[in-house]
Design an enzyme around this catalytic site. Structure first.
Site, PDB file in Angstrom:
ATOM      1  N   GLU A 194      -6.493   0.917 -10.466  1.00 38.25           N
ATOM      2  CA  GLU A 194      -5.418   1.911 -10.706  1.00 38.25           C
ATOM      3  C   GLU A 194      -5.028   1.535 -12.437  1.00 38.25           C
ATOM      4  O   GLU A 194      -3.833   1.351 -12.539  1.00 38.25           O
ATOM      5  CB  GLU A 194      -4.294   2.077  -9.641  1.00 38.25           C
ATOM      6  N   GLU A 377      -8.798   2.962  -1.038  1.00 40.62           N
ATOM      7  CA  GLU A 377      -7.593   2.782  -0.592  1.00 40.62           C
ATOM      8  C   GLU A 377      -7.034   4.347  -0.065  1.00 40.62           C
ATOM      9  O   GLU A 377      -7.228   5.250  -0.546  1.00 40.62           O
ATOM     10  CB  GLU A 377      -6.445   2.745  -1.406  1.00 40.62           C
TER      11      GLU A 377
HETATM   12  O1  IFM Z   1       0.075  -1.403  -2.648  1.00 41.40           O
HETATM   13  C1  IFM Z   1      -0.518  -0.645  -3.467  1.00 41.40           C
HETATM   14  C2  IFM Z   1      -1.750  -1.076  -4.281  1.00 41.40           C
HETATM   15  O2  IFM Z   1      -1.604  -2.218  -4.755  1.00 41.40           O
HETATM   16  C3  IFM Z   1      -2.086  -0.028  -5.276  1.00 41.40           C
HETATM   17  N1  IFM Z   1      -2.263   1.438  -4.459  1.00 41.40           N
HETATM   18  C4  IFM Z   1      -1.196   1.854  -3.885  1.00 41.40           C
HETATM   19  C5  IFM Z   1      -0.711   0.815  -2.788  1.00 41.40           C
HETATM   20  C6  IFM Z   1       0.343   1.470  -1.942  1.00 41.40           C
HETATM   21  O3  IFM Z   1       1.594   1.685  -2.748  1.00 41.40           O
END
Ligand code: IFM
Length: 473
Positions: A194, A377
């Site tokens: 990210e 994710e």
């Molecule tokens: O915890 C985070 C992760 O580190 C990166 N993506 C979003 C998740 C939830 O907030």
């Protein structure tokens, strides 16, 4: 990560086998069949679970410093201990294995591996990840290693961090050494996690480490992350690593909060910066026209050839759409705003919009030549003070995952080349500025005792994987 508004001793494990098997129809998973080559997995990151910040020769990262400054983190929490995964790694891997999960995305802590400088490896740090990887392999779980998930060594921040062009070369050098060591055992290499969030939240609006603000800081950090990523991909390829190579981006549809021209324009700018300026340099070798001017001071001749590298697969983190309004008080005059009346919100106030998933996947598919994707994710948080009253009965999380998987299937049916789906996350963990209160885990963690207790969603995910395996075996 406050990207939307915020409303508000080894444990004895009871794992998948302990749960009565609910019929697939009743569990809502009968249509969630993804075929023999689909990778179900789970994701974590080093800083959010490891703890042991002063152990094994580890040096501080930017997040250690940021957490210990006042007012940054909810309730003044820190990740000094977090889930104590550094000491409990074997049982945590057993939890992954117990659910039948065959793919694990984790990140490595740069300042544990190279605490003093970029050339002197810390044998204890390497030893920890050796044990982790070897245990994964022993349990038949593929190691998906993320090289950088936001925890820059503080020693590099003191030299300018991601605003310093040299940090790009440092990331490549770090990755070169790491890949020489682990290159024979890692199945998938993910360079960054990210870059959009790390650059905007950490370097544009200052709510994440290292707490910097301003448009120039945001753009320089993002450009140097992009450049470091390109150099790293080249280093991994030069080392002939066995695993596939990719990176992870949070790519989300960006909608204006209203039809007002200023909100529409703000949403377009943020889309160009959040999605375009992350994917275009990597997959197309340019910056989006709308925001290219911000990168001009940092983008040197030849840089876009370095950033533009073929990858084997792209990790997409998806939680919801972003709803954006004009706001001159923040860089780019674009801020998070009210939503388009989505049906429901998570406890974090994040809208639940599973239909945004095919929307963004089809855009990536159509823009970047049917790039292979995996969902790196997707997850659901509760917000919790103290011990769960009903936290293990997490029907809301199950419904969220189920809905997203069902829309993921639609995207695949429409032609998106998606080869996997990873839940965020294994354990309740340290959720950045949300501290320990935001709980995303399939497994509950009692921070007083460090006892792990699988939630209903853990058993649900185990059953989904079993069903897919049974059908495809
Ligand atoms: O915890 C985070 C992760 O580190 C990166 N993506 C979003 C998740 C939830 O907030």
């Amino acid at each position: 990560m406050q990207r939307r508004k915020l409303l508000t001793a080894p444990a004895t494990l009871s794992i998948a086998s302990a749960l009565p098997v609910i019929p697939a129809k009743q569990a809502g998973m009968e249509s969630l069949q993804f075929g023999p080559n689909f990778n179900f997995g789970i994701s974590t990151s080093a800083y959010q679970i490891e703890g042991a910040v002063h152990e094994g020769g580890r040096a501080p990262s930017i997040w250690d410093v940021f957490c210990h400054e006042p007012h940054h983190i909810t309730d003044g929490d820190t990740a000094d201990v977090a889930c104590d995964h550094y000491h409990r790694m074997p049982e945590d891997i057993d939890l992954i294995a117990g659910a039948g999960i065959k793919n694990y995305r984790f990140s490595i802590c740069w300042s544990r591996l190279f605490p003093t400088d970029d050339r002197t490896p810390n044998a204890t740090g390497f030893g920890f990840y050796d044990l982790l990887i070897d245990r994964l392999l022993a349990k038949n779980i593929a190691p998906w290693m993320c090289l950088y998930h936001w925890d820059l060594p503080q020693r590099l921040q003191e030299r300018g961090g991601w605003r310093n062009r040299d940090t790009s070369a440092r990331l490549a050098e770090f990755s070169d050494q790491v890949s020489r060591h682990f290159g024979d055992r890692v199945s998938h290499w993910m360079v960054l996690n990210e870059a959009a969030v790390h650059s905007r939240f950490g370097h544009g609006v200052g709510v994440h480490a290292p707490g910097l603000t301003g448009m120039a800081s945001w753009a320089s950090a993002l450009h140097h992350l992009n450049l470091g990523q390109g150099l790293t991909i080249q280093a991994l390829r030069a080392n002939g690593v066995k695993g596939r190579i990719g990176t992870v981006a949070c790519v989300e549809p960006i909608w204006p909060s209203t039809d007002k021209p200023e909100d529409v324009a703000a949403a377009q700018r943020l889309d160009a910066m959040w999605n375009g300026a992350v994917l275009d340099p990597l997959l197309a070798g340019h910056y989006p026209e709308l925001v290219a001017e911000y990168f001009e001071p940092f983008c040197q001749p030849g840089d876009l050839e370095q950033t533009h590298q073929p990858i084997d697969l792209l990790g997409v983190n998806y939680y919801s759409r972003l709803h954006i309004q004009a706001d001159p008080s923040v860089p780019l005059d674009a801020n998070f705003g009210p939503d388009h009346a989505p049906v429901k919100y998570t406890a974090l106030g994040w809208p639940i919009e599973p239909d945004g998933l095919p929307e963004i996947l089809m855009r990536i598919t159509n823009t970047y030549n049917r790039q292979e994707i995996f969902i790196s994710e997707n997850g659901f948080a509760t917000v919790q003070d103290g011990r769960p009253v009903n936290g293990l009965r997490d029907a809301g999380r199950i419904a969220y995952l189920q809905q997203h998987l069902s829309f993921l299937k639609k995207a695949i049916d429409q032609g998106a080349n998606v080869s996997g789906y990873f839940v965020w996350t294994l354990l309740d963990d340290f959720e950045w500025d949300g501290g320990l209160k935001w709980r995303f885990g399939l497994v509950d963690v009692d921070y007083e005792t460090q006892k792990r207790t699988p939630k209903d969603s853990y058993h649900w995910y185990a059953q989904l994987i079993k069903l897919n395996t049974a059908v495809t075996a």
